[in-house]
Write an enzyme that holds these catalytic residues in place. Sequence first.
Site, PDB file in Angstrom:
ATOM      1  CD  GLU A 166      -3.038  -1.000   2.245  1.00 55.36           C
ATOM      2  OE1 GLU A 166      -3.025  -0.028   3.013  1.00 55.36           O
ATOM      3  OE2 GLU A 166      -3.925  -1.872   2.267  1.00 55.36           O
ATOM      4  CD  GLU A 366      -3.307  -5.851   4.224  1.00 57.20           C
ATOM      5  OE1 GLU A 366      -4.190  -5.049   4.588  1.00 57.20           O
ATOM      6  OE2 GLU A 366      -2.091  -5.618   4.311  1.00 57.20           O
TER       7      GLU A 366
HETATM    8  C1  FCB Z   1      -4.254  -2.027   5.548  1.00 59.12           C
HETATM    9  C2  FCB Z   1      -2.856  -2.299   6.046  1.00 59.12           C
HETATM   10  C3  FCB Z   1      -2.779  -3.337   7.135  1.00 59.12           C
HETATM   11  C4  FCB Z   1      -3.940  -3.220   8.101  1.00 59.12           C
HETATM   12  C5  FCB Z   1      -5.248  -3.174   7.362  1.00 59.12           C
HETATM   13  C6  FCB Z   1      -6.464  -3.116   8.254  1.00 59.12           C
HETATM   14  O1  FCB Z   1      -4.330  -0.734   5.058  1.00 59.12           O
HETATM   15  O2  FCB Z   1      -2.052  -2.723   4.979  1.00 59.12           O
HETATM   16  O3  FCB Z   1      -1.532  -3.215   7.755  1.00 59.12           O
HETATM   17  O4  FCB Z   1      -3.756  -2.164   8.939  1.00 59.12           O
HETATM   18  O5  FCB Z   1      -5.267  -2.084   6.499  1.00 59.12           O
END
Ligand code: FCB
Length: 465
Positions: A166, A366
């Site tokens: 990110e 994620e």
């Molecule tokens: C993302 C991050 C991760 C975590 C999630 C909830 O933005 O990459 O580290 O904090 O959100």
Amino acid sequence: MATLRFPSSFVIGSATASYQIEGGVHEGGRGPSIWDTFSHTPGRVENGDTGDVADDHYHRWQDDLDLMSELGLQAYRFSIAWPRIQPTGAGAPNQAGLDFYRGLVDGLLARGIAPVATLYHWDLPQALEDAGGWPERDTALRFAEYAGHMVEALGDRVHTWTTFNEPWCAAFLGYGNGMHAPGRTDGAAALAAAHHMNLAHGLAVPEIRRIADPSAQVSITLNLHPTRELPSVPADESAEARRRASAVGDRIFLSPLLRGHYDADLIDDTAGVTDWSFLHPGDEQLIHQPIDFLGVNYYSTSAVRFDAAVSGPERVGAWPGEPALEFMRLPGPYTDMGWNIDPGALEELLVSLHEQYPEMPLMITENGAAFPDVVERRDGVAHVVDTDRVEYLRAHFAAAHRAIERGVDLRGYLVWSFLDNFEWSFGFSKRFGIVRVDYDSQERIVKDSGRFVQRLIETRTLDVD
Ligand code: FCB
């Protein structure tokens, strides 16, 4: 009720990040990172929480790997703390740091779990921030050197390398609105930081390819900003607001990484903030390296419009050049983060990326949800009945399955997160884990969602209504 079956090649696992779980911040020769400094600055993190101890994973990693094995995870995405490898961000690698990650990777391999290593999940060595941080071009060169050290050490055994997690958050929350470390509020610096992260990726990928096993996969993970229309926003305004949000939110990474150039509208939209003199001839070609898949992190959606009341000097924010862009919350239900639950948008995002970049395989690196879990003790055994998280995951796995049916080359799905952990500026107040962590005793309790993921991996099937 229907039963969905996932292809046998579809990888299901879970993810964490170094600063969020490791603790042991003064051990093994680790140097300070920008998140140590930031979390120790009063007022920056809820409740004054820091990652000093977090999940104490630095000491408990073997037990944590055993738990992953119990759940049958096929892959584990973790990140490497740069300041464990180069305490001051430069120079020879620190052996204790290399040993820690070698132990972790070997422990994963011994348990049949594929290691997915992220090189940068936001814990920049503080010394590099003191020298100017990501707005400085030199930081990109330092990153490529660090990547080289890691691949020298683990290139024969890590299955997947991810350069950045990110970069949008790292650049625009770190240097734009100051919500994240290092907490700076300077739109021009944020744009320079974004470019230097792209450049760092472009310099690191050939290093990884040169040294790593040829079977290793190389990737980067982005958080994109899927938006929806709201009836209250006129169509023209909505289209223009979404175009602008996509330029500085998404295409600032996608276009140079996957097409080899920054988009003209992005350069125009941000001209009031920076002249882009940090972009040197040849940089875009350097950034445009072949990668094996694009990692996508997805949580929720929003709507955008222009706030007519905003004029004059730019307000400091995460959207440099876009002072009037206003993000609106969509209708619920919401998770504990206040994020709306919108699994359909995950399917649409994957399909849209596939249409725009048909050659690029995708992986959900994620997805998950924070909820205020409750521990129940029955006959002396602790349970967390996190039905809300199970249903969130079920709906999003189903969305991923629909995307596969629609032809998306989706390689896998890594649930955020394996453990409850330090949720950045929210500290320990938000729980994302499929395994609960008691921060006093460090006891781990597999939640119902952990068992749900375990069954999904065992059976390769998902029941949906
Ligand atoms: C993302 C991050 C991760 C975590 C999630 C909830 O933005 O990459 O580290 O904090 O959100």
